[in-house]
Design a protein around this motif. Sequence first.
Motif, short mmCIF file in Angstrom:
data_model
loop_
_atom_site.label_atom_id
_atom_site.label_comp_id
_atom_site.label_asym_id
_atom_site.label_seq_id
_atom_site.Cartn_x
_atom_site.Cartn_y
_atom_site.Cartn_z
N LEU A 255 1.19 -6.25 -8.88
CA LEU A 255 -0.25 -5.87 -10.25
C LEU A 255 -0.88 -5.22 -9.30
O LEU A 255 -1.64 -4.87 -8.29
N PRO A 256 -1.38 -4.08 -10.16
CA PRO A 256 -1.96 -3.08 -9.60
C PRO A 256 -3.44 -3.11 -9.13
O PRO A 256 -4.37 -4.18 -10.05
N LYS A 257 -3.94 -2.94 -7.71
CA LYS A 257 -5.39 -3.56 -7.61
C LYS A 257 -6.34 -2.74 -8.26
O LYS A 257 -6.11 -1.25 -8.18
N SER B 106 0.93 -1.53 0.46
CA SER B 106 0.10 0.07 -0.15
C SER B 106 0.78 1.36 -0.13
O SER B 106 2.04 1.33 0.62
N LEU B 107 0.68 2.02 -0.87
CA LEU B 107 1.76 3.05 -1.33
C LEU B 107 0.64 4.48 -0.71
O LEU B 107 -1.01 4.76 -1.38
N ARG C 86 -3.50 -14.08 -12.94
CA ARG C 86 -3.75 -12.81 -13.37
C ARG C 86 -2.85 -12.13 -14.01
O ARG C 86 -2.72 -11.33 -14.65
N TRP C 87 -1.32 -12.16 -13.31
CA TRP C 87 -0.29 -11.40 -13.97
C TRP C 87 -0.28 -11.49 -15.25
O TRP C 87 -0.11 -10.46 -16.03
N ILE C 88 -0.60 -12.69 -15.75
CA ILE C 88 -0.08 -13.21 -16.67
C ILE C 88 -1.01 -12.66 -17.94
O ILE C 88 -0.60 -11.87 -18.85
N ALA C 89 -1.92 -12.70 -17.64
CA ALA C 89 -3.44 -12.17 -18.30
C ALA C 89 -3.23 -10.94 -18.76
O ALA C 89 -3.95 -10.97 -19.58
N ASN C 90 -2.69 -9.90 -17.56
CA ASN C 90 -3.22 -8.68 -17.81
C ASN C 90 -0.95 -7.46 -18.68
O ASN C 90 -1.08 -6.72 -18.36
N ASN C 91 -0.21 -8.60 -18.82
CA ASN C 91 0.87 -8.35 -18.88
C ASN C 91 1.49 -8.36 -19.79
O ASN C 91 2.59 -8.27 -20.55
N GLY C 92 1.13 -9.17 -20.66
CA GLY C 92 1.01 -9.88 -22.08
C GLY C 92 1.17 -8.92 -23.41
O GLY C 92 0.56 -7.62 -22.70
N GLU C 93 1.56 -9.14 -24.56
CA GLU C 93 1.45 -7.90 -25.51
C GLU C 93 -0.43 -7.62 -25.55
O GLU C 93 -0.43 -6.42 -26.22
N ASN D 167 -4.18 6.79 -2.73
CA ASN D 167 -3.67 5.79 -2.04
C ASN D 167 -3.47 4.37 -2.74
O ASN D 167 -4.22 4.50 -4.08
N PHE D 168 -3.29 3.46 -3.11
CA PHE D 168 -2.84 2.79 -4.54
C PHE D 168 -1.95 0.81 -3.18
O PHE D 168 -1.01 1.28 -2.47
N GLU D 169 -3.26 0.73 -4.11
CA GLU D 169 -1.99 -1.27 -3.73
C GLU D 169 -1.87 -1.94 -5.17
O GLU D 169 -2.51 -1.71 -6.34
N PHE D 170 -0.92 -2.59 -4.53
CA PHE D 170 -0.81 -3.59 -5.55
C PHE D 170 -0.13 -4.69 -5.09
O PHE D 170 0.25 -5.13 -3.89
#
Length: 443
Positions: A91-93, A16-17, A316-323, A107-110
């Motif tokens: 991964l951003p929430k 949490s930032l 979830r990371w794979i789903a959101n971090n490809g091309e 406020n940001f959460e990852f």
Amino acid sequence: MNINRTDVDALNAVLSLEIKQEDYKEKVEKILKDYRKTANVPGFRKGHVPAGLINKKYRVPVMVDEINKMIQEKLNSYIQEEKLELLGNPLPKEQEDIDWENAKDFNFEFEIGLAPEFDVDLKGKKITSYEIKVDDKTINDQIDRIREQYGKLVNKDEVAEGDEITGVFRNDDEDINVDATFKTDRIKGKTNMKKLVGSKPGDVLKLKTQNLFENDQDLNNLLKIDQEKVDEGINVPLEFEITEVNTREKAEMTQEFFDKLFGPDAIKSEDELKERLREDASKQFAQQTDQKLLTDVTESLIENTKFDLPADFLKRWIANNGEQEMTAEEAEEEYNRSEKGLRYQLIEGNLIKNNEDLQLKFEDLQEYARTMIRQQMAQYGHTGATDEEVDQVVARIMSNQDEVKKMSEQLQNEKMLDFFKENVSLKKKEVSYEKFIEEAYGA
């Protein structure tokens, strides 16, 4: 700017930032002042654009950009300071839309996926370490093949077993009309061989595609039949018109023959030829058995080193971090394909971390490059290269990131192989080459 970590479990956590206005305000104002000096706005002289207009037009995008930079820097520094071993990237929430126009504090959460802690047991079930015996039959068979390769073709009037046949395969319905040359040992079955043996140039034989060759791939290679039809088991009649029959007389074991193989006077007798071929075969076989051992140890370690992964996070990371963004189903398929590779990367990393001899040093790479360059030079007859000449080539290679990466992978594999040979429980087994292929690959 504050950052806090909340552990969800042993493999998942949330960072949490909290970003306050004083964290970014000074940087944003400085950038906006610089914009005012250089902005070209119709109706205003350069450097005299009202601050309010600059602020209205650029404040939000500048603020968003600066906050994103601060987030990335803070995440990176926190991960390094805390020595976190992550799988994937933070991964951003999901959160509600941010009111960039009016909000001052944010406020940001990852989400983060953590690498598991585990021990590697190298003394489990014994793994077969093959040693291929280079027997006399192997060497004699190789000499026969080489003598045939360097021998001469002699034309014949009639086909016998072992001959080389040239002819035309035809089938009008399948649009087959191709010239082909093959040895009789590629033909399958006594019936087909009986038709060929004794036939003469000009004869037209009735054959079928099914069970014609020992290897069905020859239907594609020789007859140019579509691979799809080959795979489906095509079974059509063929006409084969023989146009030429040859036998290949083996080359004589003379000094001229030896010189063609290895250069002038390198080999001077049949015994020396056999010894040279035995040495070369041993090196070639060692490469194959080493690769088999490395594969088997890798599979064994993956199977027997038990640890959990933050699978849901990784999907979830794979789903959101490809091309391109993936669906949940596509991400799960990709995760399943890559899971074994990820597990071995973690196992290998664990071994490297805990064994100093496995850790690559710059000097190791330099020496590896020197050895490689000298070997390559020797292959082209340049055996007297000075250290200065070699080091100049090495320097060029070490300045190329792609080459350094390639060498690093090769050297790391060699180190891992040597380490496994010394530390894994092995069961040595001496076999013939044919037996090795049968046991190792089920062929």
